[in-house]
Design a protein around this motif. Structure first.
Motif, PDB file in Angstrom:
ATOM      1  N   ALA A   1      -9.335   6.498  -6.452  1.00 36.01           N
ATOM      2  CA  ALA A   1      -8.541   5.759  -5.470  1.00 36.01           C
ATOM      3  C   ALA A   1      -7.131   5.552  -6.004  1.00 36.01           C
TER       4      ALA A   1
ATOM      5  N   ARG B   1     -18.454   5.423   7.418  1.00 35.42           N
ATOM      6  CA  ARG B   1     -18.006   4.273   6.626  1.00 35.42           C
ATOM      7  C   ARG B   1     -18.464   4.376   5.173  1.00 35.42           C
TER       8      ARG B   1
ATOM      9  N   CYS C   1     -10.414   3.635   8.032  1.00 37.27           N
ATOM     10  CA  CYS C   1     -10.923   2.308   8.387  1.00 37.27           C
ATOM     11  C   CYS C   1     -11.980   2.496   9.469  1.00 37.27           C
TER      12      CYS C   1
ATOM     13  N   HIS D   1      -8.298   1.623  -0.914  1.00 37.14           N
ATOM     14  CA  HIS D   1      -8.887   2.286   0.254  1.00 37.14           C
ATOM     15  C   HIS D   1      -8.364   3.708   0.432  1.00 37.14           C
TER      16      HIS D   1
ATOM     17  N   GLN E   1      -3.402   8.809   6.761  1.00 40.77           N
ATOM     18  CA  GLN E   1      -3.564   7.361   6.574  1.00 40.77           C
ATOM     19  C   GLN E   1      -3.826   6.706   7.932  1.00 40.77           C
ATOM     20  N   ASP E   2      -5.000   6.054   8.061  1.00 37.97           N
ATOM     21  CA  ASP E   2      -5.374   5.372   9.301  1.00 37.97           C
ATOM     22  C   ASP E   2      -5.330   6.324  10.485  1.00 37.97           C
TER      23      ASP E   2
ATOM     24  N   ALA F   1      -6.953   7.701   3.884  1.00 35.92           N
ATOM     25  CA  ALA F   1      -7.123   6.250   3.968  1.00 35.92           C
ATOM     26  C   ALA F   1      -7.757   5.959   5.317  1.00 35.92           C
TER      27      ALA F   1
ATOM     28  N   HIS G   1       0.825  -1.210   0.000  1.00 35.68           N
ATOM     29  CA  HIS G   1       0.000   0.000   0.000  1.00 35.68           C
ATOM     30  C   HIS G   1       0.862   1.264   0.000  1.00 35.68           C
TER      31      HIS G   1
END
Length: 283
Positions: free
Chosen positions: A227, A210, A194, A233, A163-164, A192, A81
């Motif tokens: 993307a 989500r 989650c 993601h 990211q995250d 990114a 990724h």
């Protein structure tokens, strides 16, 4: 350089902790998540209560986050990724002599190193890390292109990456707006996310995003590009102007009402697909 006894003790304790898990090598994501949840529970944290009154800074300063950074260095999916993000930035920004990048929450430097290696001499990366680790500060000390900062400035970055990150904070859209504000007009913002209950530090109060995150950010001032190839993601947005904050707040309010229902519908759809596959296999 002399090192104090307390620092030596801390380093010894950190190495002993990391050694228990093979310094992240060969560790599965499920094992890593289980250890994160163990630390979360040990500190008595509750993801449904306000974080301000809890030991959240202690949690993010725990050695489990050094373990997480080391895991990301060798985990094939994580590496793939990050390589995909770095490759995208090289292709998307190839006409720029030098890129100013902010990597929000990228404290291990795993992504920053990939970008610097892909764009040698052409990038300056600010690691925006509210809970910086001395371990990774020392590890990245020789990389002059990478600098640590505690807060994100609104300084016209060419690219801002989160990211995250958003699933860990109580006001994800407010943080997303700060990332957008810090990006220059014409620049790129990469998110990114989650918004799933994989681990306890993914806050349930963010899960309404989500299926609604792109809707909330929809604006003439921010176009959705697509993307990242090879990392589906990671969502790419291009900034065209200043965000209408009042409209952003309205869409966020709507998403808070609609998002939980969409999550239930998504779960139902996934269950039906799983039952369909099982039925097909049993015929």
């Amino acid at each position: 350089m002399l090192i104090g006894a307390e620092a030596v003790d801390t380093a010894v304790e950190l190495n002993a902790y990391l050694a228990r898990f093979g310094y992240g090598q060969g560790l599965s994501i499920q094992q890593l998540w289980a250890e994160m949840d163990r630390v979360w529970a040990e500190m008595g944290l509750d993801n449904r209560r306000p974080l301000g009154s809890q030991r959240i800074a202690d949690f993010y300063a725990h050695p489990v986050w050094v373990l997480n950074g080391l895991f990301a260095d060798t985990d094939p999916t994580s590496v793939r990724h990050r390589q995909a993000i770095a490759a995208f930035l090289k292709d998307a920004c190839d006409d720029q002599a030098r890129l100013r990048i902010a990597d929000y929450g990228g404290g291990s430097g795993a992504l920053a190193r990939q970008i610097v290696d892909r764009l040698p001499g052409r990038s300056q990366i600010d690691l925006i890390e509210p809970f910086p680790s001395d371990f990774f500060r020392r590890r990245l000390g020789y990389r002059s292109e990478i600098r640590f900062h505690d807060v994100l400035s609104s300084d016209g970055y060419d690219v801002v990456i989160a990211q995250d990150v958003l699933e860990h904070v109580e006001q994800p859209i407010a943080l997303a707006q700060r990332c957008i504000d810090a990006t220059r007009q014409g620049g790129l913002v990469l998110f990114a996310n989650c918004f799933y209950p994989c681990i306890q530090c993914h806050l349930p109060g963010t899960f309404y995003l989500r299926h609604t995150f792109r809707y909330v950010l929809a604006s003439p001032a921010l176009s959705y590009v697509g993307a990242v190839p090879g990392a589906a993601h990671v969502l790419i947005f291009r900034k065209h102007g200043e965000i209408d904050v009042a409209a952003l707040v309205r869409r966020d309010r709507i998403a808070r009402g609609v998002g939980p229902l969409l999550n239930l519908l998504g779960q139902f759809h996934s269950q039906m697909k799983t039952l369909g596959r099982r039925a097909g296999l049993s015929e």
